[in-house]
Design an enzyme around this catalytic site. Sequence first.
Site, short mmCIF file in Angstrom:
data_model
loop_
_atom_site.label_atom_id
_atom_site.label_comp_id
_atom_site.label_asym_id
_atom_site.label_seq_id
_atom_site.Cartn_x
_atom_site.Cartn_y
_atom_site.Cartn_z
N CYS A 1 3.78 10.98 -7.11
CA CYS A 1 3.36 10.18 -5.96
C CYS A 1 1.90 10.45 -5.54
O CYS A 1 1.00 10.05 -6.25
CB CYS A 1 4.35 10.40 -4.82
SG CYS A 1 4.42 9.03 -3.67
N ARG B 1 6.50 -0.27 3.42
CA ARG B 1 6.56 0.91 2.54
C ARG B 1 7.48 0.57 1.37
O ARG B 1 8.51 -0.09 1.56
CB ARG B 1 7.13 2.12 3.28
CG ARG B 1 6.15 2.82 4.17
CD ARG B 1 6.70 4.15 4.63
NE ARG B 1 6.47 5.22 3.66
CZ ARG B 1 5.31 5.86 3.52
NH1 ARG B 1 4.29 5.54 4.27
NH2 ARG B 1 5.18 6.82 2.63
N HIS C 1 10.35 10.68 -6.71
CA HIS C 1 10.77 11.93 -6.09
C HIS C 1 12.25 12.05 -6.44
O HIS C 1 12.76 11.31 -7.27
CB HIS C 1 10.64 11.84 -4.57
CG HIS C 1 9.24 11.70 -4.07
ND1 HIS C 1 8.36 12.74 -4.01
CD2 HIS C 1 8.59 10.62 -3.58
CE1 HIS C 1 7.22 12.31 -3.50
NE2 HIS C 1 7.31 11.03 -3.24
N1 GLN Z 1 0.43 8.79 0.85
C1 GLN Z 1 0.83 8.15 -0.30
C2 GLN Z 1 1.45 6.78 -0.10
O1 GLN Z 1 2.15 6.54 0.87
C3 GLN Z 1 1.73 9.08 -1.09
C4 GLN Z 1 3.11 9.23 -0.57
C5 GLN Z 1 3.90 10.34 -1.26
O2 GLN Z 1 3.35 11.17 -1.98
N2 GLN Z 1 5.19 10.38 -0.98
O3 GLN Z 1 1.21 5.94 -0.91
#
Ligand code: GLN
Length: 248
Positions: A100, A137, A201
């Site tokens: 990520c 998101r 993840h």
């Molecule tokens: N900040 C980044 C995004 O939202 C990475 C998020 C993460 O590593 N879970 O794209």
Amino acid sequence: MKNKKYFLNIGWLYPDLMNTYGDRGNIIALFYRIKKRGIKCNVLKISVSDNPSLINEADILFMGGAQDKQQEIVNKDLLEEKGKYLKDKIEDYTPGLYVCGAYQFLGKYYKAADGKIIKGLGIFDLYTESPGINAKRLIGDIVTQPFLFKSFFVGFENHTGRTYLGKNINPFSKVIRGYGNNDKDKLEGAIYKNSIGTYLHGPILPKNPELADYLIEKALEKKYHKKIHLKKLDDSLEMKAKKFLLKK
Ligand code: GLN
């Protein structure tokens, strides 16, 4: 299998800052699977205050995800000096897994939700942009089909950044269910030499132990200049969990 003559050092980058949604489970899985093969293993934690040359000692590298705030701190540190060491290791085929936020760093830049541009290391031919603070998101369970494996991979994604791959990098997987790199092209992650970037993840390695063994084999091969086949482990529990998630 007597493997005491082998030794692997796992370099865990920024464990205090880049470690969301159970990403440390990847280190636990790697350590467990290396030790089960009778191979000596050490976890080397490398963070902001540490000497960048420690990166040279790693046989496998791992960096997890974070939110934008932590990403800014880490990115500053990477751009100062550690990034050069990391680039050399990646270019020299050191196997690594970057999840990520860490995956986003390897690209050309990351445009954060507030519009700020976070310069990347430019090792992977890709860029990432968040559409803004009110953007949807990309969150939820994800199922992918990696190009390197016959099995499906399961995981959990949570990011606003949309990653777009350039011509000089290959995607890691096809998205079966979920979003992946962005919400358009149905591709997930990227692979360059022996380094894998992914949005999974979950954490990814305990859920998909095939990938842990792939990284371990690559690390042994690079360090000892020969192919070393790992003894099979009893992964029936892991596979049962994966089947259950796939059915869901
Ligand atoms: N900040 C980044 C995004 O939202 C990475 C998020 C993460 O590593 N879970 O794209």
